[in-house]
Design a protein around this motif. Structure first.
Motif, PDB file in Angstrom:
ATOM      1  N   SER A   1     -16.191  33.261 -15.098  1.00 22.36           N
ATOM      2  CA  SER A   1     -16.431  34.622 -14.637  1.00 22.36           C
ATOM      3  C   SER A   1     -15.127  35.379 -14.396  1.00 22.36           C
ATOM      4  CB  SER A   1     -17.310  34.629 -13.382  1.00 22.36           C
ATOM      5  OG  SER A   1     -16.567  34.271 -12.244  1.00 22.36           O
ATOM      6  N   SER A   2     -14.020  34.677 -14.225  1.00 25.28           N
ATOM      7  CA  SER A   2     -12.806  35.411 -13.841  1.00 25.28           C
ATOM      8  C   SER A   2     -11.629  35.152 -14.774  1.00 25.28           C
ATOM      9  CB  SER A   2     -12.401  35.009 -12.423  1.00 25.28           C
ATOM     10  OG  SER A   2     -11.971  33.661 -12.415  1.00 25.28           O
ATOM     11  N   GLY A   3     -11.740  34.194 -15.674  1.00 24.52           N
ATOM     12  CA  GLY A   3     -10.609  33.844 -16.535  1.00 24.52           C
ATOM     13  C   GLY A   3      -9.615  32.962 -15.801  1.00 24.52           C
ATOM     14  N   GLY A   4      -8.599  32.474 -16.528  1.00 22.83           N
ATOM     15  CA  GLY A   4      -7.580  31.635 -15.899  1.00 22.83           C
ATOM     16  C   GLY A   4      -7.695  30.194 -16.333  1.00 22.83           C
ATOM     17  N   ASP A   5      -6.708  29.417 -15.946  1.00 21.90           N
ATOM     18  CA  ASP A   5      -6.618  28.014 -16.343  1.00 21.90           C
ATOM     19  C   ASP A   5      -7.068  27.091 -15.224  1.00 21.90           C
ATOM     20  OD1 ASP A   5      -5.634  28.469 -18.844  1.00 21.90           O
ATOM     21  OD2 ASP A   5      -3.523  28.358 -18.212  1.00 21.90           O
ATOM     22  N   ILE A   6      -7.409  25.875 -15.618  1.00 21.24           N
ATOM     23  CA  ILE A   6      -7.710  24.836 -14.632  1.00 21.24           C
ATOM     24  C   ILE A   6      -6.654  23.745 -14.752  1.00 21.24           C
ATOM     25  CG2 ILE A   6      -9.371  23.094 -13.878  1.00 21.24           C
ATOM     26  CD1 ILE A   6     -11.549  24.830 -15.279  1.00 21.24           C
ATOM     27  N   ASP A   7      -5.916  23.529 -13.691  1.00 22.95           N
ATOM     28  CA  ASP A   7      -4.956  22.423 -13.640  1.00 22.95           C
ATOM     29  C   ASP A   7      -5.520  21.335 -12.733  1.00 22.95           C
ATOM     30  OD1 ASP A   7      -3.241  23.854 -15.208  1.00 22.95           O
ATOM     31  OD2 ASP A   7      -1.836  24.369 -13.590  1.00 22.95           O
ATOM     32  N   LEU A   8      -5.192  20.102 -13.085  1.00 22.14           N
ATOM     33  CA  LEU A   8      -5.582  18.987 -12.213  1.00 22.14           C
ATOM     34  C   LEU A   8      -4.333  18.507 -11.500  1.00 22.14           C
ATOM     35  CD1 LEU A   8      -7.777  16.275 -13.967  1.00 22.14           C
ATOM     36  CD2 LEU A   8      -8.358  17.656 -11.997  1.00 22.14           C
ATOM     37  N   LEU A   9      -4.462  18.205 -10.220  1.00 21.30           N
ATOM     38  CA  LEU A   9      -3.361  17.569  -9.505  1.00 21.30           C
ATOM     39  C   LEU A   9      -3.747  16.124  -9.245  1.00 21.30           C
ATOM     40  CD1 LEU A   9      -0.678  17.493  -7.945  1.00 21.30           C
ATOM     41  CD2 LEU A   9      -1.958  18.199  -5.910  1.00 21.30           C
ATOM     42  N   LEU A  10      -2.894  15.231  -9.707  1.00 22.51           N
ATOM     43  CA  LEU A  10      -3.131  13.816  -9.498  1.00 22.51           C
ATOM     44  C   LEU A  10      -1.991  13.297  -8.631  1.00 22.51           C
ATOM     45  CD1 LEU A  10      -4.669  11.234 -10.287  1.00 22.51           C
ATOM     46  CD2 LEU A  10      -3.165  11.079 -12.268  1.00 22.51           C
ATOM     47  N   ALA A  11      -2.319  12.913  -7.408  1.00 22.65           N
ATOM     48  CA  ALA A  11      -1.289  12.426  -6.492  1.00 22.65           C
ATOM     49  C   ALA A  11      -1.575  10.981  -6.143  1.00 22.65           C
ATOM     50  CB  ALA A  11      -1.257  13.281  -5.225  1.00 22.65           C
ATOM     51  N   GLY A  12      -0.580  10.149  -6.211  1.00 25.61           N
ATOM     52  CA  GLY A  12      -0.762   8.743  -5.882  1.00 25.61           C
ATOM     53  C   GLY A  12       0.479   7.962  -6.267  1.00 25.61           C
ATOM     54  N   GLU A  13       0.359   6.651  -6.237  1.00 26.19           N
ATOM     55  CA  GLU A  13       1.490   5.804  -6.613  1.00 26.19           C
ATOM     56  C   GLU A  13       1.118   5.055  -7.887  1.00 26.19           C
ATOM     57  OE1 GLU A  13       2.390   2.662  -3.843  1.00 26.19           O
ATOM     58  OE2 GLU A  13       4.495   2.668  -4.418  1.00 26.19           O
ATOM     59  N   ASP A  14       1.995   5.092  -8.868  1.00 24.14           N
ATOM     60  CA  ASP A  14       1.743   4.437 -10.160  1.00 24.14           C
ATOM     61  C   ASP A  14       0.435   4.906 -10.776  1.00 24.14           C
ATOM     62  OD1 ASP A  14       4.056   3.004  -9.934  1.00 24.14           O
ATOM     63  OD2 ASP A  14       3.083   1.302  -8.939  1.00 24.14           O
ATOM     64  N   VAL A  15       0.310   6.195 -10.972  1.00 22.11           N
ATOM     65  CA  VAL A  15      -0.954   6.747 -11.448  1.00 22.11           C
ATOM     66  C   VAL A  15      -0.912   7.126 -12.933  1.00 22.11           C
ATOM     67  CG1 VAL A  15      -1.857   7.499  -9.233  1.00 22.11           C
ATOM     68  CG2 VAL A  15      -0.273   8.982 -10.468  1.00 22.11           C
ATOM     69  N   GLY A  16       0.081   6.610 -13.660  1.00 20.50           N
ATOM     70  CA  GLY A  16       0.245   6.959 -15.079  1.00 20.50           C
ATOM     71  C   GLY A  16      -1.027   6.776 -15.892  1.00 20.50           C
ATOM     72  N   ALA A  17      -1.681   5.629 -15.716  1.00 16.35           N
ATOM     73  CA  ALA A  17      -2.876   5.350 -16.519  1.00 16.35           C
ATOM     74  C   ALA A  17      -4.020   6.285 -16.135  1.00 16.35           C
ATOM     75  CB  ALA A  17      -3.308   3.896 -16.322  1.00 16.35           C
ATOM     76  N   ILE A  18      -4.073   6.651 -14.854  1.00 14.67           N
ATOM     77  CA  ILE A  18      -5.136   7.563 -14.415  1.00 14.67           C
ATOM     78  C   ILE A  18      -4.900   8.953 -15.014  1.00 14.67           C
ATOM     79  CG2 ILE A  18      -6.357   8.492 -12.419  1.00 14.67           C
ATOM     80  CD1 ILE A  18      -5.108   6.204 -10.764  1.00 14.67           C
ATOM     81  N   ALA A  19      -3.613   9.318 -15.147  1.00 12.92           N
ATOM     82  CA  ALA A  19      -3.289  10.635 -15.721  1.00 12.92           C
ATOM     83  C   ALA A  19      -3.856  10.737 -17.132  1.00 12.92           C
ATOM     84  CB  ALA A  19      -1.781  10.848 -15.723  1.00 12.92           C
ATOM     85  N   GLU A  20      -3.827   9.641 -17.880  1.00 10.72           N
ATOM     86  CA  GLU A  20      -4.378   9.668 -19.233  1.00 10.72           C
ATOM     87  C   GLU A  20      -5.882   9.908 -19.210  1.00 10.72           C
ATOM     88  OE1 GLU A  20      -3.225   6.169 -21.446  1.00 10.72           O
ATOM     89  OE2 GLU A  20      -1.160   6.439 -20.725  1.00 10.72           O
ATOM     90  N   GLN A  21      -6.562   9.273 -18.253  1.00  6.49           N
ATOM     91  CA  GLN A  21      -8.009   9.518 -18.134  1.00  6.49           C
ATOM     92  C   GLN A  21      -8.265  10.976 -17.775  1.00  6.49           C
ATOM     93  OE1 GLN A  21      -9.835   6.827 -15.238  1.00  6.49           O
ATOM     94  NE2 GLN A  21      -8.420   5.200 -15.796  1.00  6.49           N
ATOM     95  N   ALA A  22      -7.461  11.471 -16.844  1.00  9.80           N
ATOM     96  CA  ALA A  22      -7.656  12.841 -16.358  1.00  9.80           C
ATOM     97  C   ALA A  22      -7.439  13.850 -17.474  1.00  9.80           C
ATOM     98  CB  ALA A  22      -6.720  13.112 -15.182  1.00  9.80           C
ATOM     99  N   ALA A  23      -6.473  13.554 -18.347  1.00  6.36           N
ATOM    100  CA  ALA A  23      -6.114  14.483 -19.423  1.00  6.36           C
ATOM    101  C   ALA A  23      -7.254  14.660 -20.420  1.00  6.36           C
ATOM    102  CB  ALA A  23      -4.859  13.992 -20.145  1.00  6.36           C
ATOM    103  N   ARG A  24      -8.203  13.729 -20.419  1.00  7.69           N
ATOM    104  CA  ARG A  24      -9.314  13.834 -21.367  1.00  7.69           C
ATOM    105  C   ARG A  24     -10.413  14.792 -20.904  1.00  7.69           C
ATOM    106  NH1 ARG A  24      -8.130   8.203 -22.472  1.00  7.69           N
ATOM    107  NH2 ARG A  24      -9.639   7.416 -20.973  1.00  7.69           N
ATOM    108  N   LEU A  25     -10.393  15.176 -19.630  1.00  7.58           N
ATOM    109  CA  LEU A  25     -11.489  16.019 -19.120  1.00  7.58           C
ATOM    110  C   LEU A  25     -11.473  17.399 -19.770  1.00  7.58           C
ATOM    111  CD1 LEU A  25     -11.483  15.252 -15.274  1.00  7.58           C
ATOM    112  CD2 LEU A  25     -12.907  14.242 -17.077  1.00  7.58           C
TER     113      LEU A  25
END
Ligand SMILES: Cc1cc2nc3c(=O)[nH]c(=O)nc-3n(C[C@H](O)[C@H](O)[C@H](O)COP(=O)(O)OP(=O)(O)OC[C@H]3O[C@@H](n4cnc5c(N)ncnc54)[C@H](O)[C@@H]3O)c2cc1C
Ligand SMILES: Nc1ncnc2c1ncn2[C@@H]1O[C@H](COP(=O)(O)O)[C@@H](O)[C@H]1O
Lengths: 250, 312
Positions: B31-55
């Motif tokens: 309804s308003s335009g704009g981007d969606i960013d995800l913030l992933l905070a944690g320790e050693d979260v590299g593999a989770i970032a890959e999962q998140a990037a698929r959304l």
């Protein structure tokens, strides 16, 4: 150590609410009101800490209309020593309550502040976290165990996956979950005595806090009612209905 | 107008609820335009970032990888969000115990309100949320510059996973003198997560004791169900707190909810009445749970449960 407890006057948890005909809000006329159940748990925890010698004084505070003094008197009967009523008839949202409580904290300098995790009217679950932010203190939310040590407090928190324990530097802010304790009932002599305990009244203006909100309540509706279904006579009938009528199992 | 979504993760995996929060964010940007960013905070979260990037719908994944975020404590997470929030019109998280812990802290630090448990996006500034244990639905409009929102994830269908958003590191705010992690006791279960399960079977005080909850196991196995409980069952020590369904426990909305030995107090209904089909098993034919049940079976659960397991 002094402890501050914040309590809210809300609809009694047993009452079935009605939405006003004009959909402006929930109708609270002639509805039984009570202390928010999570606040009862907060008062109880403070009283237990006092009984165990960790706490010397319990100050209880509420923000709300004149009638909210009833809940302060209840807290006094349960064992609080002194009450502060921040009187206003306005709808005060969680951020404004947190600002008012911060100004009380600045004044009173308690070692620990305990709130309920959630008020059962707005179901916000925000005020304790906001208060911790505004006062720059650590927060132990959804507590099922509070263990005061020298200069710190260990708080066991009910989290989605189970339990988590954090240690907070004192002063700190704690919010209560259901299993922290089982609140006692006030005894009649204590209710009488509570009438003589000190109760101070202040206004948001006196505390220098702007309680304006940038969130407006546009309308309130009753959710779609679920229609009751049927009674089945046997397990076999149930399984048949789930398979062939509702089609939710294979 | 861009949106920052706080990703949730456990045990090295992205929580399924994050895809539902992104779905809510998508309705806002629709309804308003704009981007969606995800913030992933944690320790050693590299593999989770890959999962998140698929959304689907995510423009980029911003990663704050530091030991201070290892246990998702509110104080450092809120500070991190404060440092990033100025680039966004909305910050969203799931109304999990993490989201409920962190987002009000962020909101207060930004001097804005927070909207809890949003279940419908009307427009970029107007939302619906439950009040009074879901017995009323409020429509609220916020004119705050930053909207800080926790999302009832059962109300939004998860986005798909066909994306490959860029992953970028963000500068971390690492200082936390206020709180330290001491330990945790996490319930171990092979069963699906309550919030996302297709079938949930819950036991109440009527189960009598913790051992009797085993009567639900065989049925849950056959149905691939998660097991839940009423507050009374948790308070009595039958099962652990993470299983509580209700106003102050977990919100579930499965295809099938089976309530066993549960009376149907409004606080329990608040957590399950959006289920598609409700079954109630109770020996009291006047138990309020029958008023919301599609299929009620009156009788002794100790007789019915073994029969049901057999019949499935
Ligand atoms: C602030 C607050 C928050 C709350 N939050 C929640 C919440 O999140 N979730 C929640 O669940 N509750 C919550 N509650 C508690 C709620 O009000 C009820 O007390 C609780 O849900 C009751 O649990 P129950 O139905 O298991 O127990 P009961 O009300 O005791 O019901 C037990 C049922 O089991 C049936 N039964 C007994 N034996 C048998 C048998 N052999 N076979 C078949 N049936 C049998 C009985 O007929 C009865 O209907 C909250 C309360 C408050 C005040
Ligand atoms: N008007 C109020 N007066 C005093 N305390 C309040 C008030 N509103 C909320 N609180 C406290 O904050 C807790 C959580 O409320 P909420 O964040 O509104 O769900 C309550 O259990 C109280 O301890």
């Amino acid at each position: 150590m002094k402890i501050l407890v914040a309590v809210k006057r809300v609809i009694d948890y047993n009452v079935k609410i009605r939405v006003k005909a004009d959909h402006s809000d929930v109708d609270l006329t002639n509805v039984k009101m009570a202390m928010n159940p999570f606040c009862e748990i907060a008062v109880e925890e403070a009283v237990r800490l006092k009984e165990s010698g960790e706490v010397t004084e319990i100050v209880v505070v509420t923000v709300g209309p004149k009638a909210a003094q009833e809940q302060l008197r209840t807290a006094l009967a349960l064992g609080a020593d002194r009450a502060i009523h921040v009187e206003t008839d306005a709808r005060v949202d969680s951020l404004a309550v947190a600002k008012l409580l911060k100004s009380v904290i600045d004044d009173e300098q308690p070692g620990l502040t305990i709130l309920g995790k959630q008020a059962i009217d707005t179901d916000n679950n925000q005020t304790g976290q906001m208060l911790a932010a505004l006062t720059g203190l650590g927060q132990g939310t959804f507590a099922s165990k509070v263990d005061v040590k020298d200069g710190t407090v260990d708080v066991t928190r009910e989290i989605d996956g189970g339990l988590q324990t954090v240690s907070l530097t004192l002063p700190a802010v704690v919010t209560t979950d259901l299993r922290l304790n089982e609140p006692r009932y006030a005894k009649l002599p204590d209710i009488m005595k509570a009438k003589k305990k000190p109760l101070d009244t202040k206004t948001p203006e006196e505390l220098g806090v702007d309680i304006a909100s940038w969130v407006s309540l546009v309308q309130v509706e009753t959710p779609a009612e679920r229609k009751g279904g049927i009674k089945v006579g046997s397990v076999d009938e149930l399984v048949d209905k789930l398979k062939n009528e509702a089609k939710v199992i294979a | 107008m861009s949106i920052l979504v706080l990703a949730e993760h456990h045990d090295g995996h992205l929580a399924g609820s994050t895809a539902s929060v992104v779905a809510a964010a998508r309705q806002i940007v629709d309804s308003s335009g704009g981007d969606i960013d995800l913030l992933l905070a944690g320790e050693d979260v590299g593999a989770i970032a890959e999962q998140a990037a698929r959304l689907d719908g995510v423009a980029r994944v911003r990663v704050a990888d530091h030991a201070v975020y290892a246990h998702q404590l509110a104080e450092p997470l809120a500070d991190l969000l404060v440092a990033l929030a100025d680039d966004y019109s909305h910050v969203l998280a799931s109304s999990s115990t993490i989201g409920k812990n962190v987002l009000p802290r962020l909101a207060a630090l930004k001097d804005v309100a927070q909207l809890s448990d949003v279940l419908d996006v009307v427009s970029a500034d107007t939302f619906k949320r439950p009040i009074y244990a879901g017995n009323a639905i409020a429509t609220v409009q916020s004119s705050d510059a930053l909207k800080v929102i926790t999302v009832r994830t059962t109300a939004f269908d998860a986005v798909g996973e066909n994306n490959s958003a860029p992953v970028e590191a963000v500068a971390t705010v690492a200082d936390n003198a206020l709180s330290t992690f001491v330990g945790e006791e996490l319930a171990q279960s092979e069963r699906p997560e309550l919030g996302g399960a297709q079938v949930v079977i819950s036991g109440g005080r009527g189960m009598g004791n913790g051992e009797n909850f085993q009567l639900l196991d065989g049925i849950a196995d056959k149905l691939g169900a998660a097991i839940g409980a009423s507050r009374a069952a948790v308070d009595a020590g039958f099962v652990s707190n993470d299983m509580q369904v209700g106003q102050t426990g977990k919100i579930v909305a499965p295809e099938l909810y089976i309530a066993v030995g549960i009376s149907g107090a409004i606080q329990h209904l608040a957590g399950m009445k959006d289920s598609k089909v409700i079954v109630a098993i109770n020996k009291d034919d006047e138990a309020p749970i029958f008023q919301v049940a599609d299929y009620g079976l009156v009788g002794d659960l100790f007789q019915i449960l073994p029969e049901l397991e057999q019949a499935l």
